[in-house]
Motif scaffolding. Structure first.
Motif, PDB file in Angstrom:
ATOM      1  N   CYS A  27      29.011   1.902  14.750  1.00 19.99           N
ATOM      2  CA  CYS A  27      29.876   2.165  13.586  1.00 19.99           C
ATOM      3  C   CYS A  27      29.506   1.427  12.307  1.00 19.99           C
ATOM      4  CB  CYS A  27      31.303   1.777  13.936  1.00 19.99           C
ATOM      5  SG  CYS A  27      31.844   2.554  15.442  1.00 19.99           S
ATOM      6  N   HIS A  67      37.831  -4.479  13.203  1.00 24.84           N
ATOM      7  CA  HIS A  67      38.201  -5.323  14.353  1.00 24.84           C
ATOM      8  C   HIS A  67      36.926  -5.939  14.908  1.00 24.84           C
ATOM      9  CE1 HIS A  67      37.092  -1.545  16.257  1.00 24.84           C
ATOM     10  NE2 HIS A  67      37.174  -2.065  17.460  1.00 24.84           N
ATOM     11  N   ASP A  71      30.685  -3.107  18.918  1.00 20.49           N
ATOM     12  CA  ASP A  71      30.116  -1.894  18.293  1.00 20.49           C
ATOM     13  C   ASP A  71      30.477  -1.811  16.805  1.00 20.49           C
ATOM     14  OD1 ASP A  71      32.730  -1.433  19.356  1.00 20.49           O
ATOM     15  OD2 ASP A  71      32.472   0.738  19.203  1.00 20.49           O
ATOM     16  N   HIS A  72      31.336  -2.739  16.337  1.00 18.22           N
ATOM     17  CA  HIS A  72      31.717  -2.783  14.912  1.00 18.22           C
ATOM     18  C   HIS A  72      31.222  -4.053  14.211  1.00 18.22           C
ATOM     19  CE1 HIS A  72      34.588   0.659  15.290  1.00 18.22           C
ATOM     20  NE2 HIS A  72      34.412   0.318  16.541  1.00 18.22           N
ATOM     21  N   ASP A 174      38.944   1.691  14.729  1.00 16.60           N
ATOM     22  CA  ASP A 174      39.392   2.244  16.012  1.00 16.60           C
ATOM     23  C   ASP A 174      40.913   2.196  16.069  1.00 16.60           C
ATOM     24  OD1 ASP A 174      36.756   2.405  16.597  1.00 16.60           O
ATOM     25  OD2 ASP A 174      36.783   1.058  18.337  1.00 16.60           O
ATOM     26  N   HIS A 206      42.408   4.911  21.547  1.00 20.11           N
ATOM     27  CA  HIS A 206      41.512   5.777  20.760  1.00 20.11           C
ATOM     28  C   HIS A 206      42.168   7.123  20.502  1.00 20.11           C
ATOM     29  CE1 HIS A 206      37.892   3.323  20.634  1.00 20.11           C
ATOM     30  NE2 HIS A 206      38.050   3.035  21.917  1.00 20.11           N
ATOM     31  N   HIS A 228      32.843   8.215  15.196  1.00 17.96           N
ATOM     32  CA  HIS A 228      32.949   7.385  16.396  1.00 17.96           C
ATOM     33  C   HIS A 228      32.932   8.248  17.664  1.00 17.96           C
ATOM     34  CE1 HIS A 228      34.156   4.103  19.053  1.00 17.96           C
ATOM     35  NE2 HIS A 228      34.118   3.260  18.042  1.00 17.96           N
TER      36      HIS A 228
HETATM   37 ZN   LIG Z   1      34.677   1.199  18.490  1.00 15.25          ZN
END
Ligand SMILES: [Zn+2]
Ligand SMILES: [Zn+2]
Length: 261
Positions: A27, A67, A71-72, A174, A206, A228
């Motif tokens: 992301c 957050h 993955d972010h 997310d 999600h 995403h």
């Molecule tokens: Zn994520």
């Protein structure tokens, strides 16, 4: 005077997840305000995609994190380390990193691991925590940011960015279904919303295409961008699922896609 009269421009850098993919980097979203270059999240692969989008890492002035999931945030340490190359004076303008409550501690922990490898010269790095219980609002030189808490992690916040020309872009990060996201995205020109899994594979924390569409419809946004995407979304008619709840302009994000506002 801004080069684009205060109009925001948006490029999707990473439309993917934690799952390695040649097509979808983790992301990240790039927003140009005219005077500033903003990043929203920096998952793995962000710096490569930035290069492909024609942006130098030194020109990024703000990174806003939704957050702390890797993955972010995964490329944060590498990003800072790269900003020190070839010497500590390589970056000339300040970089502000922002996230919800707990970010100062998160960053201290990262410094415990990497020490001076990720420290920039004095005055070049600002760490800012936004309140994530009630939401927050900050006016910068040529843009404004508002936040509200999202339904994902305790620190999760969504962002609304308004350019000086009046355009507004909302980034969900997310989240599960969230009335706060409807509020944050109310009448926005663009909503970049997570749509992690197809409707039939909904998980807690999600959204799915039809749930994201419901938020976009209730918020009356000008355009919806779904992003995403886990690999489970491949081969599923994401647009058809979203159309169950949302009839407006719709874009399914791909890496390096520039979104018209
Ligand atoms: Zn994520
Ligand atoms: Zn997450």
């Amino acid at each position: 005077m801004s080069s684009n009269s205060g109009k925001l421009s948006v490029t999707i850098l990473g439309s993917g997840t934690c799952v390695p993919s040649l097509k979808r980097s983790a992301c990240s979203v790039l927003i140009r305000t005219g005077d500033n270059i903003l990043l929203f999240d920096t998952g793995a692969g962000t710096m490569r995609r930035l290069l492909e989008a024609g942006v130098e890492i030194y020109d990024v002035s703000f990174v806003f994190y939704s957050h702390f999931h890797p993955d972010h945030t995964g490329e944060l340490a590498s990003f800072l380390f790269s900003n020190k190359y070839p010497d500590e004076s390589r970056r000339k303008s300040p970089l502000t990193l922002t996230a919800g409550s707990g970010f100062a501690e998160f960053f201290e922990n990262l410094k415990r691991l990497y020490g001076h490898w990720i420290e920039l010269d004095s005055g070049l790095l600002n760490i800012v925590e936004f309140d994530n219980t009630h939401g927050d609002e900050h006016q910068y030189d040529d843009f404004k940011v508002e936040t509200l808490p999202m339904e994902h992690n305790p620190e999760s916040i969504g962002y609304r960015v308004a350019g000086s020309g009046g355009t507004s872009v909302v980034y969900s990060g997310d989240t599960d279904y969230s009335d706060h996201l409807v509020t944050l995205a109310k009448d926005a020109d663009l909503l970049i919303c997570e749509s992690a899994l197809p409707d039939e594979l909904k998980v807690k924390g999600h959204l799915t295409p039809s749930r994201a569409g419901e938020i976009a419809a209730r918020a009356n946004v000008g355009k919806l961008v779904l992003t995403h995407f886990y690999p489970e979304c491949d081969g599923v008619d994401i647009e058809r699922e979203c159309r169950k709840t949302y009839a407006g302009p719709l874009v399914l994000a791909e890496d390096l896609m520039e979104i018209e506002i």
